[in-house]
Write an enzyme that holds these catalytic residues in place. Structure first.
Site, PDB file in Angstrom:
ATOM      1  N   ARG E 104       0.749  -1.198  -0.032  1.00  0.00           N
ATOM      2  CA  ARG E 104       0.238  -0.255   0.092  1.00  0.00           C
ATOM      3  C   ARG E 104       0.892   1.573   0.088  1.00  0.00           C
ATOM      4  O   ARG E 104       0.306   2.371  -0.641  1.00  0.00           O
ATOM      5  CB  ARG E 104      -0.928   0.015   1.345  1.00  0.00           C
ATOM      6  CG  ARG E 104      -2.345  -1.229   1.139  1.00  0.00           C
ATOM      7  CD  ARG E 104      -3.224  -0.624   2.718  1.00  0.00           C
ATOM      8  NE  ARG E 104      -4.073  -0.022   1.627  1.00  0.00           N
ATOM      9  CZ  ARG E 104      -4.748   0.514   3.083  1.00  0.00           C
ATOM     10  NH1 ARG E 104      -5.469  -0.255   3.443  1.00  0.00           N
ATOM     11  NH2 ARG E 104      -5.638   1.747   2.967  1.00  0.00           N
ATOM     12  N   LYS E 206     -15.421   8.925  -1.319  1.00  0.00           N
ATOM     13  CA  LYS E 206     -14.365   9.398  -0.042  1.00  0.00           C
ATOM     14  C   LYS E 206     -13.858  10.988  -0.320  1.00  0.00           C
ATOM     15  O   LYS E 206     -13.708  11.629   0.715  1.00  0.00           O
ATOM     16  CB  LYS E 206     -13.508   8.403   0.161  1.00  0.00           C
ATOM     17  CG  LYS E 206     -13.145   6.921   0.013  1.00  0.00           C
ATOM     18  CD  LYS E 206     -14.313   6.947   1.499  1.00  0.00           C
ATOM     19  CE  LYS E 206     -14.730   5.043   1.825  1.00  0.00           C
ATOM     20  NZ  LYS E 206     -14.505   4.624   1.028  1.00  0.00           N
TER      21      LYS E 206
END
Lengths: 341, 341, 341, 341, 341, 341
Positions: E104, E206
């Site tokens: 990530r 988001k």
């Protein structure tokens, strides 16, 4: 701009001292080295060597190395010197090869051979990490691309042509002169010579079929009869080739023979240095125009046939320009030869 | 031993098909490719290209690329093809250059220029990671050392010499023939020619001082009067040099002119292909002996002056030996030319 | 601090001149370049190119390259330019990509394809040795990690958002506006847009199953009916996608359509530039907000629907900060957009 | 599994022949080399060398090199041999150092010195690309990590210990024996000796403060009075250290002195080989247990004090295991010494 | 073809055992590993670790590593394991990441941050020298290009889609289902989902401006009212995002919520594993479809809401194909999911 | 000369603050850092870390890292910190290891083990690209050659010897003192100690055959009876070795025992820090002379037996000299210890 230190391996002191002297009118006093920097070479009982250098932190370091006997020992000494210097953390390093060792072994022209002229640059660039290299008249120009970044190439050809123009043409009529290339390689390597001197050319044909078969065809291509032949090669090694060529030229009717070659290695497995020089003096060659890229002072002390043009100013000029961030291009302009004569 | 797949970039199909055919008596059937493997080149609206290859896992992959227009597009296509192949995990990759693009830009002979002939090998070796490369008659032999490990070099010189011996000497008396090198580079590059054919040589002096000054001195060095001149160069590009040389030879009294050059690029900014061929046919050159390292079939379809010797067998033999772990040295032996004629 | 020279490849002069001009209030006069530095590109008969640059020793060199047709030729020209520069020994080199060529080929999303967007950075970093690269709005942000050290990324998103805020909201009520992302990639790439402008979003669903099967489900996700749709994509290439999207938006009831994309490639295999611009003008899109990362001046001269925001100041600011050793972080702060507008 | 060819540099024929012979019961006949493969070393008039090897395509190549005079020339010859081999495209290469040259120059223990023991491995690994190296008892074990991948280390310590157990303890009571380490380095390097032989130890303190100041403190640490001292060092070089140590041991009351060292360099700047051996024979040392990692046959022909244990079987076993993909770990198990005795 | 050994770091035994079992019908018995190979990890008092592996000479070695706590310790253990293996000279090494640690942290999305997701691949490729890597559903597809050669990417998306088709559509009418992407990244990453399942999509926004300002605009884009929302994300980490999304979906009128994510990390700084699972069970999410790329057996033992699809067969198939030199492309074909279900 | 910023990883603040303070009389104010620069470490729920640093453009950056628990986490944090710094483009980076983690795992002394002490330097040099590293008393001096260029090594041995001379000889008659090396490694590593202090030596024989067989032979070599034994080792780890050695010394009749070791790791798997310190206090060792290369302040707060000599001045001096381009050689001269005491 950093202060400069100049190192050399053993045997390269002659040319390095000359360079140092020529710094005087070139480098500003604050950064100019006072002499060759100290590097001690210790040889142990097992023949291993260890080089120790003086402090180089904060310095622009110049290293000069030329091919001198014992060639292999001096080459390993160069690796050791560069290893010692780079791990001692200088600001910058410039390696200068007046005559790069192994430059003649620059390509695989036989099956399964070593090519140390290719390996040495990779050791210097990729393992030791030297980023700046200057080559003076390498055997073949491509070798500069074996370094990364590409090495800078400079040439003594302008010095030599200038000498011929000033000193030979005053004795021999230019009309009677002809450039004779010792082989196709020399012809390619020094194709500027006839252009700079405005002279016709002839070639020596090194690969002609053997004499028995076609005896009438001459090894010399071009008309040299009655001419003053200026024989061009990149180096004089054992002298055998030069003398063989001279004999051919004499047979072909050349009146005078002037040999011109930047690198005077003068090394022969079966003759002493003195005998080799004597042999060359006794040859049909009338005079030799060479440079001091390899140490020749002592060898030629007693000889009158050898005229040695120093490249120290040329090298000092090239190093100075590198340090001062100036272009080296001007050094390839015949009209600028006065800058470093 | 792994099964073989052979790829090529667009424009190199002619020579690659020829190679494929010649595999028939060379490679064992289980591993022999049935034809050129599939690689699709997609060109997007933004002119970007993407190459997709068929499965290569477990294969010995051969890639053939020769310089064809549009040269730069095909070179990037080669990088893309090699990138696609290496990331698709073949067992081994062999890159074959019948004529390596940018091989003439192989050294820095002017200040501050690019040297793509040095950069291309580093991209192929160091970034893409190709370990095996074969070069056929590169412009200069040193370029093979720009690859790591050193590329293998093969030559069409034996094929060309053999053709001259068999087909020219039957028409023109060998006693009347002379090799004429187009310049010092060709003389160095093809110094084996006079040796193989046992012929005398002459040189064309490309750097002679301009005519006005010393009009009497000839640009041709060596005696060609009344001779059949076999003019040697490494390539015929725009034709201008070849025709200029031929005119000089005619002026010098040459009876016949046979031009011999491996690479027939035949590309001229101001002439169409057809006009260029016509211009060469109308020149004083009596015949051209060339090879098919770049595609020539179509260009020369209508011409009778051009004799094209195929290098397909030579390349197929070299590739086969590489796959079979046999030495390439035999390919440099004139008596073995029968193996790949 | 070293004096600066700025080079560009052919076709990138427009943006580079703009950058040069914007240096005026940024770089101190002693180090500021007076214009684009000279690099000559020679194209030989064999289509090979050679780049020669002016002296760069002692300079901080900036190279600007953007994707322009012929794309592949210009890319090889960039490699040649960088090769010429790095071997001419500048102090430092900064490469600036307003639009990096091959940036869209940035990952292997099909089996056994080439990924030139990955290879190009490795050539630039690992072979040519460039240490500083600036990317403006690359297709995907990860591509900056293909360079070593990591390239610096800057964005025109603040310029574009600021323009919308100042010029669009004065004409269309902000309450009626909605951001529409052209696809999931654009949504991820420009997720800051709705945040900066405080607008709701909709998405165009490019991977929806084919219509026959579930005809009722809409390709547009989100409610755009009666809205002014600000359609966001990273580039306008052939125009087909943009027009298709616009038609969908019209069908979905959008009142106005404003397309906003940094890179206006405007290149179509089957249409001339003029026809492509005309086609876009005749589409349901009311206006196009683009930048000049690729040359658009000439293309859009006659068009009134295109509003071009220049990134020259942004690039000049980023270059200046790099030269002055200042952080680029401030360029990612919306409130600082005034510095380079 | 590929057929094997084994090469060596000049001067390493003795040990290499021995290895070849020991292959007989180890390597299968189809792949076993019949003798040392041919590598011709040409030395030119300029002292440059060129190595040419026989065909190695498809072979697993083993190269054996040990330190012999002239050390530096042989080292460059090794680089040339490896360069020739790797560019001739063998399947795999294993380099074996019975005694690695420059292994003692393995760290920077003085300011600004060269560390050729670190540079040589990097040349071999990073430039020449050798992936497999075996070191026998290097001066310090860390040197194996200067190669990448890590070199494999083997040791003659088991052979030497076994000899002592079988041949010394039969003459001198084991109860009367003590291991004496020549210095702290030897103690660390050969800490297994007392463990294998279950003997107590003493140390010679090479860095003790000078005698004038604390004359009473002994240079020997540990009680050797009346003992048979087995003096352990890693090499006998000029003999001076060994003789000095022996004199100390005699002063300290040692009854017998048996010196044990794998590498018998026996090289002294001021003494001929014969004089050096004579000097050692006349020293207080009763016998020398050494190996043939460097050529000793001729040197010691007339001496009866020297017992030479051959490492040829150990090396042949290690090479065989590498070729057969077997672990070398078993060679570090004292109970397996029978495999290669 | 070489016999296979499969290693894993501590904590990755669960998935590795599963892979081993699935080899049974895939790898030929002669080369199939009988179980996980032995690697001992020693932890010293100073917390340093040392890994020792069993003999790997002549083996094709597979190493499996997935992210498990303590993440950093296991990552260093992986480096140690790979270092031990590569220096023990296996024939080939394949590294398999069911879930690559630090995947990530794959780009510099904030100023002056570390990007360990870029550094880890370079350590593995450039320092340790691993040439083959398989990634299963990395966070972003570009990360595979951080390895050289490019890593191979496989995906569990076909397994998950197949499960939904077989097990969900039997309970909930397909007409009532909608794919909801958790964010733009998930939308891009899993754009195949709606295509494979032929379902409409919605998005969770988001980055929407904060509610106070435009409270009326919904965070969910698309119409989910009355639908069974299949919520797609690439991993469930702390659970907070998943639960927040589910609450939004409920507010938006979703009837059912099925969360589908390949990687079930389930790790929360402030909750125990048990509490985290309980919290998820008590959330509005009706069921979780996950895989076993990280160990979940124990964590979910008591939970009935979690359906775990094993990727062991998929990984075993991908490893087998790599060993057998077969293409991995078929694994990206939805109709082939039966091969590894 | 660039302004300086100094960073450290978490846990290394104690020594770094000390260094900062000592800059005061060393670095000129314009370039001196005011304190430790800010680097934020974020730990995510998945245990992954991300480091963000303040602006470093134009700075000479110093990074200090010493081994502290949790060792592995801090090591990865170091990689992250260096990655963040190098990609943020500082002028220069100097990494300082008061105690390099994994320095004890510096060679392959067992078959098929990992050698992280070799891998860590390669990650730092070859992947992250750090060019300057300072090591303080590494476990073995060779480890500095695992960095390229070679790391600089400095030593606390002069500080420790000076302390002994000033503070111990005033209490215990120098005539009664003896240096006892904890093992052969310590003897080699610290062979200067007896030379600097002009003391006799004894050795502890760690590899002696087990007692049952030759119970009479002592593990201590040399005569320590009635002496004050100065026990030298490079670190105190779990304390077990130190206490075992001390008991042997007591049995051997030593009157006092003073343990001297630069690195006081004091870490034991089965004891708390407090219990470990208490155990050492209760041991026969009379006092411990250590340094603060690892944080000890808190650990030893309550102990009176521990005398901690700070190396902060030594490190500050070494860093200052590096920044000022001064030689580090003077730091290896016992008479210069006053410069950094």
């Amino acid at each position: 701009m950093y202060p400069v230190k100049i190192f050399c391996t053993r045997g390269s002191e002659e040319i390095t001292s000359g360079i140092c002297e020529r710094f005087k009118n070139r480098l500003r006093e604050e950064i100019r080295p006072v002499g060759i920097a100290v590097s001690n070479v210790q040889e142990f009982s097992n023949e291993n060597i260890e080089v120790q250098v003086e402090n180089v932190r904060g310095y622009f370091v110049v290293v000069v190395h030329t091919q001198v006997p014992p060639v292999t020992n001096r080459l390993i000494e160069l690796f050791a010197l560069l290893d010692a210097i780079t791990n001692a953390r200088p600001e910058d390093v410039l390696l200068v090869f007046p005559y790069m060792p192994y430059a003649r072994s620059d390509r695989k022209n036989k099956p399964r051979i070593s090519v140390l002229g290719g390996l040495v640059p990779r050791i210097i660039s990729d393992v030791i990490g030297i980023q700046r290299v200057i080559l003076l008249d390498p055997h073949d120009s491509h070798v500069k691309h074996y370094f990364h970044p590409t090495a800078d190439e400079i040439s003594s050809v302008y010095l030599l042509a200038s000498h011929i123009e000033k000193n030979i043409f005053s004795k021999v009529s230019k009309e009677d002169c002809i450039i004779v290339f010792a082989d196709a390689g020399a012809a390619k390597r020094f194709e500027q010579f006839p252009y700079l001197l405005k002279l016709p050319t002839a070639y020596i044909d090194k690969n002609r079929p053997d004499d028995s078969e076609r005896p009438e065809c001459n090894k010399i291509v071009g008309d040299i009869s009655g001419k003053a032949a200026i024989l061009i090669d990149d180096e004089i090694l054992s002298g055998n080739t030069a003398i063989g060529d001279a004999e051919l030229l004499k047979e072909g009717g050349a009146k005078n023979i002037i040999m011109c070659a930047p690198h005077a290695i003068l090394s022969n497995k079966t003759l002493s240095k003195e005998d080799l020089v004597r042999k060359l003096e006794n040859s049909p060659i009338d005079s030799f125009i060479i440079t001091d890229t390899v140490p020749v002072k002592e060898k030629l002390a007693l000889s009158e046939k050898f005229i040695c043009i120093s490249v120290a100013s040329l090298l000092a000029e090239a190093i100075t320009r590198t340090i001062n961030n100036q272009s080296l291009t001007d050094l390839h302009n015949y009209s600028n030869v006065k800058f470093y004569k």
